[in-house]
Design a protein around this motif. Structure first.
Motif, PDB file in Angstrom:
ATOM      1  N   PRO A 168      32.575  56.844  40.824  1.00  0.00           N
ATOM      2  CA  PRO A 168      32.914  56.437  42.190  1.00  0.00           C
ATOM      3  C   PRO A 168      32.601  54.964  42.480  1.00  0.00           C
ATOM      4  O   PRO A 168      33.386  54.277  43.150  1.00  0.00           O
ATOM      5  CB  PRO A 168      32.061  57.368  43.063  1.00  0.00           C
ATOM      6  N   ALA A 169      31.478  54.463  41.980  1.00  0.00           N
ATOM      7  CA  ALA A 169      31.153  53.045  42.183  1.00  0.00           C
ATOM      8  C   ALA A 169      32.147  52.149  41.446  1.00  0.00           C
ATOM      9  O   ALA A 169      32.529  51.081  41.948  1.00  0.00           O
ATOM     10  CB  ALA A 169      29.724  52.759  41.719  1.00  0.00           C
ATOM     11  N   HIS A 170      32.579  52.577  40.271  1.00  0.00           N
ATOM     12  CA  HIS A 170      33.588  51.803  39.541  1.00  0.00           C
ATOM     13  C   HIS A 170      34.902  51.762  40.324  1.00  0.00           C
ATOM     14  O   HIS A 170      35.560  50.720  40.398  1.00  0.00           O
ATOM     15  CB  HIS A 170      33.832  52.410  38.163  1.00  0.00           C
ATOM     16  N   LEU A 171      35.283  52.885  40.913  1.00  0.00           N
ATOM     17  CA  LEU A 171      36.510  52.919  41.709  1.00  0.00           C
ATOM     18  C   LEU A 171      36.392  52.018  42.934  1.00  0.00           C
ATOM     19  O   LEU A 171      37.356  51.334  43.317  1.00  0.00           O
ATOM     20  CB  LEU A 171      36.829  54.354  42.126  1.00  0.00           C
ATOM     21  N   ASP A 172      35.211  52.011  43.539  1.00  0.00           N
ATOM     22  CA  ASP A 172      34.998  51.110  44.686  1.00  0.00           C
ATOM     23  C   ASP A 172      35.183  49.650  44.265  1.00  0.00           C
ATOM     24  O   ASP A 172      35.770  48.846  45.006  1.00  0.00           O
ATOM     25  CB  ASP A 172      33.589  51.305  45.254  1.00  0.00           C
ATOM     26  N   ARG A 173      34.671  49.298  43.106  1.00  0.00           N
ATOM     27  CA  ARG A 173      34.813  47.921  42.610  1.00  0.00           C
ATOM     28  C   ARG A 173      36.292  47.584  42.406  1.00  0.00           C
ATOM     29  O   ARG A 173      36.764  46.516  42.822  1.00  0.00           O
ATOM     30  CB  ARG A 173      34.054  47.757  41.295  1.00  0.00           C
ATOM     31  N   ILE A 174      37.010  48.499  41.772  1.00  0.00           N
ATOM     32  CA  ILE A 174      38.436  48.277  41.531  1.00  0.00           C
ATOM     33  C   ILE A 174      39.186  48.116  42.851  1.00  0.00           C
ATOM     34  O   ILE A 174      40.049  47.226  42.998  1.00  0.00           O
ATOM     35  CB  ILE A 174      39.016  49.437  40.704  1.00  0.00           C
ATOM     36  N   GLU A 175      38.847  48.937  43.811  1.00  0.00           N
ATOM     37  CA  GLU A 175      39.553  48.872  45.094  1.00  0.00           C
ATOM     38  C   GLU A 175      39.169  47.639  45.904  1.00  0.00           C
ATOM     39  O   GLU A 175      39.959  47.160  46.734  1.00  0.00           O
ATOM     40  CB  GLU A 175      39.331  50.179  45.852  1.00  0.00           C
ATOM     41  N   GLY A 176      38.006  47.085  45.631  1.00  0.00           N
ATOM     42  CA  GLY A 176      37.678  45.775  46.200  1.00  0.00           C
ATOM     43  C   GLY A 176      38.600  44.701  45.660  1.00  0.00           C
ATOM     44  O   GLY A 176      39.060  43.822  46.395  1.00  0.00           O
ATOM     45  N   TRP A 177      38.898  44.775  44.354  1.00  0.00           N
ATOM     46  CA  TRP A 177      39.830  43.817  43.756  1.00  0.00           C
ATOM     47  C   TRP A 177      41.253  44.042  44.265  1.00  0.00           C
ATOM     48  O   TRP A 177      42.007  43.093  44.427  1.00  0.00           O
ATOM     49  CB  TRP A 177      39.784  43.931  42.236  1.00  0.00           C
ATOM     50  N   LEU A 178      41.607  45.295  44.526  1.00  0.00           N
ATOM     51  CA  LEU A 178      42.918  45.560  45.119  1.00  0.00           C
ATOM     52  C   LEU A 178      42.997  44.946  46.518  1.00  0.00           C
ATOM     53  O   LEU A 178      44.014  44.359  46.900  1.00  0.00           O
ATOM     54  CB  LEU A 178      43.173  47.069  45.189  1.00  0.00           C
ATOM     55  N   ALA A 179      41.900  45.061  47.259  1.00  0.00           N
ATOM     56  CA  ALA A 179      41.895  44.553  48.640  1.00  0.00           C
ATOM     57  C   ALA A 179      41.983  43.037  48.694  1.00  0.00           C
ATOM     58  O   ALA A 179      42.612  42.479  49.601  1.00  0.00           O
ATOM     59  CB  ALA A 179      40.633  45.040  49.364  1.00  0.00           C
ATOM     60  N   ASP A 180      41.366  42.340  47.738  1.00  0.00           N
ATOM     61  CA  ASP A 180      41.384  40.871  47.800  1.00  0.00           C
ATOM     62  C   ASP A 180      42.534  40.257  47.002  1.00  0.00           C
ATOM     63  O   ASP A 180      42.643  39.035  46.919  1.00  0.00           O
ATOM     64  CB  ASP A 180      40.034  40.277  47.380  1.00  0.00           C
ATOM     65  N   GLY A 181      43.386  41.102  46.410  1.00  0.00           N
ATOM     66  CA  GLY A 181      44.561  40.591  45.721  1.00  0.00           C
ATOM     67  C   GLY A 181      44.369  40.268  44.252  1.00  0.00           C
ATOM     68  O   GLY A 181      45.315  39.838  43.591  1.00  0.00           O
TER      69      GLY A 181
END
Length: 247
Positions: A168-181
């Motif tokens: 779950p923490a890894h997915l959060d990190r990935i989705e942070g990168w999705l959010a910032d482009g």
């Protein structure tokens, strides 16, 4: 710039490189190694046991998904796998490095433990393989392959349980990168391909498919790798290990 790509069918870093070659329009042929046996064959040809590896027609050889993607950009700059803007480029390189060094090993460990528990799923990973295992041979060959992959990838229950707790923490990190482009642009970059392939392999395990599919990270994987051989039935992983993913 014709090339020969050496792979194990279903390998996620191999899928990363194959998609990059397709995106760049590089003419190439594929040589497929049998699972587990690839380590010896790769060592003989490339002095490294891992796939993917590529041999360009001028004789140059490169091993490893990140190294191959860098060399592809150097030899064929357009379409680029890294942004031209220096700051954006550094963000993509950092995400790609994390995907290689941290995320990439997780699907190997989780999948091979799942296949140890559901060996009947092994043929599903070979649907489009050039070296399919005859179904009659699965009961005899599968234990040998699984044992070899467990040794190569240091698979055990403790490591897989920890991987799932951290996911779950890894997915959060990935989705942070999705959010910032950094990830998820209209044209897939090197980090997109590196990370999405790992997630897509995890999604061949039915225990993980639903929780990942419900998240933006999983949707990225499905967009970039809509088709992927493999289907491990539900129940391969203990329910208690899946609790962190299900909130």
């Amino acid at each position: 710039m014709p090339a020969t790509l050496f792979v194990v069918h279903g390998s996620h870093p191999c899928a990363t490189v194959q998609r990059a070659l397709e995106r760049k329009g590089v003419e190439h042929r594929v040589i497929e190694w049998p699972p587990a046996a690839h380590a010896l064959l790769q060592t003989l040809l490339f002095q490294r046991r891992t796939v993917p590896a590529i041999r360009f027609d001028d004789g140059e050889r490169v091993v490893g998904s990140r190294a191959i993607l860098r060399r592809l950009d150097e030899r064929l700059p357009s379409p680029a796998l890294l942004p031209a803007d220096p700051a954006a480029r550094e963000r993509v390189l950092a995400a790609e490095a994390w995907g290689d060094a941290v995320l990439q090993s997780i699907p190997r460990r989780v999948l091979w433990l799942a296949l140890d528990r559901k060996p009947q799923a092994i043929p599903t990973f070979q649907e489009h393989s050039r070296l399919p295992m005859p179904k009659a041979a699965v009961p005899f060959v599968a234990p040998l392959i699984i044992a070899a992959e467990h040794r190569l990838n240091r698979v055990n229950e403790a490591s897989v349980k920890a991987d799932l707790q951290d996911l779950p923490a890894h997915l959060d990190r990935i989705e942070g990168w999705l959010a910032d482009g950094t990830l998820g642009g209209p044209e897939a970059n090197a980090a997109d391909l590196q990370i999405a392939a790992s997630l897509r392999l995890l999604m061949t395990i039915q225990d993980l498919r639903g929780p990942l599919e419900a998240r933006p990270a999983g949707q990225l994987a499905l967009r970039l790798f809509p088709e992927y051989d493999g289907d491990v039935p539900a129940g391969a992983l203990p329910e208690a290990w899946l609790a962190p993913l299900r909130g």
